[in-house]
Every structure is written in C-alpha cells, then in structure tokens.
Design an enzyme around this catalytic site. Structure first.
Site, PDB file in Angstrom:
ATOM      1  N   HIS A 126      66.385  78.415 -41.133  1.00 18.42           N
ATOM      2  CA  HIS A 126      65.979  79.219 -39.941  1.00 18.42           C
ATOM      3  C   HIS A 126      64.764  78.487 -39.114  1.00 18.42           C
ATOM      4  O   HIS A 126      64.123  77.918 -39.804  1.00 18.42           O
ATOM      5  CB  HIS A 126      65.778  80.596 -40.159  1.00 18.42           C
ATOM      6  CG  HIS A 126      65.500  81.581 -39.161  1.00 18.42           C
ATOM      7  ND1 HIS A 126      64.484  81.499 -38.315  1.00 18.42           N
ATOM      8  CD2 HIS A 126      66.397  82.364 -38.827  1.00 18.42           C
ATOM      9  CE1 HIS A 126      64.497  82.611 -37.442  1.00 18.42           C
ATOM     10  NE2 HIS A 126      65.654  83.072 -37.480  1.00 18.42           N
ATOM     11  N   ASP A 203      61.935  81.361 -48.299  1.00 20.58           N
ATOM     12  CA  ASP A 203      62.344  82.037 -47.293  1.00 20.58           C
ATOM     13  C   ASP A 203      63.217  82.998 -47.736  1.00 20.58           C
ATOM     14  O   ASP A 203      64.598  82.784 -47.978  1.00 20.58           O
ATOM     15  CB  ASP A 203      62.970  81.320 -46.201  1.00 20.58           C
ATOM     16  CG  ASP A 203      62.909  82.182 -44.928  1.00 20.58           C
ATOM     17  OD1 ASP A 203      63.203  83.502 -45.057  1.00 20.58           O
ATOM     18  OD2 ASP A 203      63.704  81.674 -43.930  1.00 20.58           O
ATOM     19  N   GLN A 206      66.700  86.885 -45.971  1.00 22.90           N
ATOM     20  CA  GLN A 206      67.943  87.416 -46.118  1.00 22.90           C
ATOM     21  C   GLN A 206      68.377  87.591 -47.593  1.00 22.90           C
ATOM     22  O   GLN A 206      69.558  88.004 -47.663  1.00 22.90           O
ATOM     23  CB  GLN A 206      68.690  86.245 -45.354  1.00 22.90           C
ATOM     24  CG  GLN A 206      68.662  86.204 -43.916  1.00 22.90           C
ATOM     25  CD  GLN A 206      69.076  87.217 -43.143  1.00 22.90           C
ATOM     26  OE1 GLN A 206      69.628  88.301 -43.691  1.00 22.90           O
ATOM     27  NE2 GLN A 206      68.708  86.994 -41.684  1.00 22.90           N
ATOM     28  N   LYS A 229      64.282  93.898 -41.832  1.00 18.55           N
ATOM     29  CA  LYS A 229      65.697  93.628 -42.157  1.00 18.55           C
ATOM     30  C   LYS A 229      66.048  94.123 -43.528  1.00 18.55           C
ATOM     31  O   LYS A 229      66.914  93.794 -44.217  1.00 18.55           O
ATOM     32  CB  LYS A 229      65.624  92.001 -42.511  1.00 18.55           C
ATOM     33  CG  LYS A 229      65.818  91.186 -41.199  1.00 18.55           C
ATOM     34  CD  LYS A 229      65.825  89.681 -41.633  1.00 18.55           C
ATOM     35  CE  LYS A 229      65.488  88.691 -40.414  1.00 18.55           C
ATOM     36  NZ  LYS A 229      66.348  88.665 -39.125  1.00 18.55           N
ATOM     37  N   CYS A 369      69.028  80.868 -34.630  1.00 21.74           N
ATOM     38  CA  CYS A 369      67.654  80.307 -34.741  1.00 21.74           C
ATOM     39  C   CYS A 369      68.142  79.209 -35.835  1.00 21.74           C
ATOM     40  O   CYS A 369      67.239  79.012 -36.797  1.00 21.74           O
ATOM     41  CB  CYS A 369      67.036  81.243 -35.392  1.00 21.74           C
ATOM     42  SG  CYS A 369      66.355  82.326 -34.055  1.00 21.74           S
TER      43      CYS A 369
HETATM   44  N1  PLP Z   1      64.326  83.305 -41.950  1.00 26.84           N
HETATM   45  C1  PLP Z   1      65.722  83.906 -41.937  1.00 26.84           C
HETATM   46  C2  PLP Z   1      66.566  83.317 -42.843  1.00 26.84           C
HETATM   47  C3  PLP Z   1      65.937  84.540 -41.030  1.00 26.84           C
HETATM   48  O1  PLP Z   1      67.283  84.984 -40.959  1.00 26.84           O
HETATM   49  C4  PLP Z   1      64.830  85.240 -40.259  1.00 26.84           C
HETATM   50  C5  PLP Z   1      65.372  85.919 -39.045  1.00 26.84           C
HETATM   51  O2  PLP Z   1      66.521  86.234 -38.808  1.00 26.84           O
HETATM   52  C6  PLP Z   1      63.726  84.733 -40.494  1.00 26.84           C
HETATM   53  C7  PLP Z   1      63.313  83.868 -41.123  1.00 26.84           C
HETATM   54  C8  PLP Z   1      62.386  85.047 -39.312  1.00 26.84           C
HETATM   55  O3  PLP Z   1      62.468  86.605 -39.475  1.00 26.84           O
HETATM   56  P1  PLP Z   1      61.288  87.414 -38.435  1.00 26.84           P
HETATM   57  O4  PLP Z   1      62.063  87.077 -37.086  1.00 26.84           O
HETATM   58  O5  PLP Z   1      61.227  88.798 -39.213  1.00 26.84           O
HETATM   59  O6  PLP Z   1      59.935  86.981 -38.684  1.00 26.84           O
END
Ligand code: PLP
Length: 412
Positions: A126, A203, A206, A229, A369
C-alpha cells in the site's frame, strides 16, 4: 461447494445498526471492508459512554474524571496489547497504520539509515508502506528495491533471498495485501530479514483485523495497524515496537506527555510507550478500539479467519465460473485474506462500482493505493470485494447477481 457458515451471521448482523438500513431501496450488502469496516453497537456505545460519563484528559489530573479517563485509556491499551501478545509498553497509540509507519520512518529511520543503505519493500505494498520509505531514501541517500511477484501474485522468494544477500537495513512488507489478498509468511520473512541484519516492519492493516496475531511468534520489530479496519473508530491505530528498539529510538512527535523533564536547556523523554504519544491522545477512540477488541475476542479470531476463508473460497469459485471476469491474486483461499479483486471485460471499475451500488452492493474501485502494483499488472484500476464477520454467502450471491446485471447492461 458446502455453504456452511462458521459464524452466526444473522445474530452478528443485529449488532451493527448500519447494516439495518437500505441503500437505493435495497438491502445493504457491504463488501468494502478492506477500506473500512462497520462498527457494532458495543463500540458506538463505549465511545458515547466514555464521553457521557468519564471524559477528561488522561494522565493530566488527580481529579476523579481524569483518573477514570486514564483507567479507560490504559485499559484499552491492555486489551489491544494482549490481542497481539505484546506488552503495554510496546503498544503505542497512533492515528492509524499510516501514522504508525511514519513513526518508524522518523523515529528509527532518521537516526539509523545512511547513504547507500538498502530498504527492501515488495511490489504488493500500500502507498502507506512505500511513500514514507521513499522520503527517507531521498533524505538519506538510501536506495529502495522492491521484491517482485510470481504470476500467482505471491512474493518472488528467490528475489527476496537475493536482496537479503545485500544486507538491507530495513525490510518492510505487508502481512496481507489489500489488493491481491496474498498472505505473506511474516514469521519466516522476519526471521530471514533479521539474519540479514535488517529491522523488520510489518504492515498488519489487513491481517490483524482478520486472523490471530502474535507479535512474539511473528518475531517482527514493528507491526502497524488501524482501528477502523477492525470494527473500531477512525483516527486510532497502533504501532507495536520491540521494547529494545523503542528504548533506543528517538521520539517522533514532541510536546506534552512525551517528556519526563523540560528545561530551557533541553528535555528528557518519558517512559515507554508515552515517549511516542505526544499531546492529547484520542482517548475516546482508544476506548472504542478496546471495545472492538472485546467484540472480536467474543467471537474468536480463529473463527473470524475460518469464516472469511469459507466466504473467499465461495467467491473465488463463483467468479471463476463467471465468463469475462479476471481475478487477481492467489486462487486458493488458504493463501489469501478475505479480499477478491477483479475486472470484467472492458468495464471500468468505477462504472462497475456505481452499477453495483444501485443494487445495494458496496465495493471499492480504483488503484487501491497500490499504483506500483497496478503498473506491474498493467491495469489502471480494479474492483474489489472484501469480507468481514457480518458477511454471508447470500452477500456473495447478491454480488454475483449484480455482476450478471452489469454484464447485461454493458452487453458483454
Ligand atoms: N496498509 C494497508 C495494507 C492498507 O490496506 C491500508 C489502508 O487501506 C493502510 C496501510 C493504511 O491504513 P490507514 O489509512 O488506516 O492509515
């Protein structure tokens, strides 16, 4: 295939006020959980109760409300810490996964990364796990390499191994791709990266909401995730950091509460985790996240994972029978979180999402993203259906019916 739900979805749905409403006169079929999940009444009530009964600034006062607010805030931290098998000192409240990753970039990256150092990322990240490292590389003169993917959408292990041979200083990777759904073996990758001398940043945006998480078993140095999430409020998230690393790290943001003493000549830092929590925190958000953790624990994370795996297997089976649909990522639900990204013929994903919306089916469309991944796969955008505890096989049937309708509308 057998449509056996391991969760009582009908019962769970009753806990979510928003799932009782209709969209365009149709039952709401919410399949955009990878973007954000819905909140159960228990989470909404916990934040309302906090504001109505206990609100004050935690850690700041000796009056009754401040003590109650501190207890609620720190109680939430304990719940989240045990949810991921961390200590409370290692569990830092942030605004979300993005801020958690930026905290590592500034707190660790600024003082440890040097010109010529290697930062290893993967092609399934992401933007939140790409851009902070690009800025760090620009600032320090470090270089970035991206681990490639196999045709199936898994990590290219040979490429990963070759990059480990170059002694990277940071290896940052997603535990579960928000586009392909691919689940990476975080424990094995972390162990290998550590043998290569790197710090490991996982990360978990998910993965933590969808499967049991144990940071000790994972062996990573950092794990980032977001409350929204996993049934919690927006604007609250977590950075887990290994204590020894957090101790030697510089603060990220500075101001109130993160200090021990401030003099005109300088300042000393507070103990963990407060050293990384500058200013008034989102205590109501933390309390809501604690309630979300309680809710998930009452179901059991293994059951959450099993349920999503069954739904994903069913969705993959239905989609592979559907003419004209290309599904991206692994086709075996065991290798995948509850995320199914797809395209149908030449229909633009935004048109697809609008058409599905008319049927009450909420999905995400766009680049998710993850533009480097879109470029690698040579597509501008994708549609994505993503599942959670309140989704049923009927929801996937509704998605497939809406897709059939879309195919007719676009005369495919
Ligand atoms: N990493 C992953 C894999 C994501 O799917 C997301 C959000 O969709 C993020 C990071 C960023 O999360 P946030 O926007 O809640 O900071």
């Amino acid at each position: 295939m057998l449509r056996s739900e391991s969760l009582r979805v009908d019962e769970i749905r009753k806990d979510f006020p928003i799932l009782q409403r209709e969209v365009h006169g149709k039952r709401l079929v919410y399949l955009d959980n990878a973007a954000t999940t819905q909140r159960p009444k228990a989470v909404i009530d916990a934040t309302v109760e906090y504001y109505s009964q206990h609100n004050a600034n935690p850690h700041r006062g000796v009056h009754q409300l401040s003590l109650e607010a501190t207890e609620a805030f720190e109680g939430a931290r304990s719940k989240v810490a045990s949810f991921i098998n961390a200590s409370t000192e290692e569990t830092i409240f942030t605004r979300g996964a993005t801020e958690s990753l930026n905290l590592v970039r500034y707190g660790w990256g600024n003082s440890h990364v040097k010109t010529g150092d290697l930062i290893v990322l993967t092609m399934m990240e992401h933007h939140s796990n790409i851009v902070p490292w690009q800025l760090l590389a620009k600032q320090t003169g470090a270089r970035i390499e991206f681990v490639g993917l196999t045709k199936e959408g898994k990590l290219d292990e040979d490429h990963f191994e070759r990059l480990m041979g170059q002694s990277p200083s940071i290896v940052a990777f997603t535990h579960c791709s928000n586009v392909l759904g691919t689940i990476n073996d975080a424990a094995r990758l972390s162990a290998r990266a550590k043998r290569a001398g790197a710090i490991t940043v996982v990360d978990g945006a998910q993965s933590v909401p969808h499967m049991p998480t144990d940071v000790r078993a994972m062996g990573c140095d950092f794990l980032a995730f977001s409350g929204h999430k996993m049934l919690g409020p927006t604007g609250i998230g977590i950075l887990y950091g290994r204590r020894a690393i957090l101790e030697e790290m510089e603060p990220f943001q500075s101001g109130g509460d993160m200090i021990k003493q401030v003099h005109t000549t300088g300042a000393t830092w507070n103990d963990l985790p407060y050293k990384f929590e500058a200013g008034t925190q989102d205590s109501a958000g933390a309390v809501g996240l604690g309630a979300a953790v309680d809710y998930l624990n009452s179901i059991g994370m293994k059951r959450v994972r099993d349920h999503e795996m069954a739904l994903t297997a069913y969705a993959l089976e239905q989609m592979s029978k559907f003419p004209g649909i290309t599904v991206y990522g692994p086709m075996n639900a065991k290798d995948k979180g509850g995320v199914v990204s797809f395209n149908m013929g030449d229909i633009h994903p935004h048109d697809m999402a609008s058409l599905l919306d008319e049927e009450g089916v909420a999905i995400r469309s766009g680049h998710h993203c993850a533009q480097p991944l879109m470029e690698l796969l040579d597509v501008p955008a994708m549609s994505r259906a993503s599942f959670y505890i309140y989704n049923s096989f009927d929801d996937i049937d509704a998605l497939m019916q809406a897709l059939s309708k879309a195919r007719n509308v676009f005369c495919l």
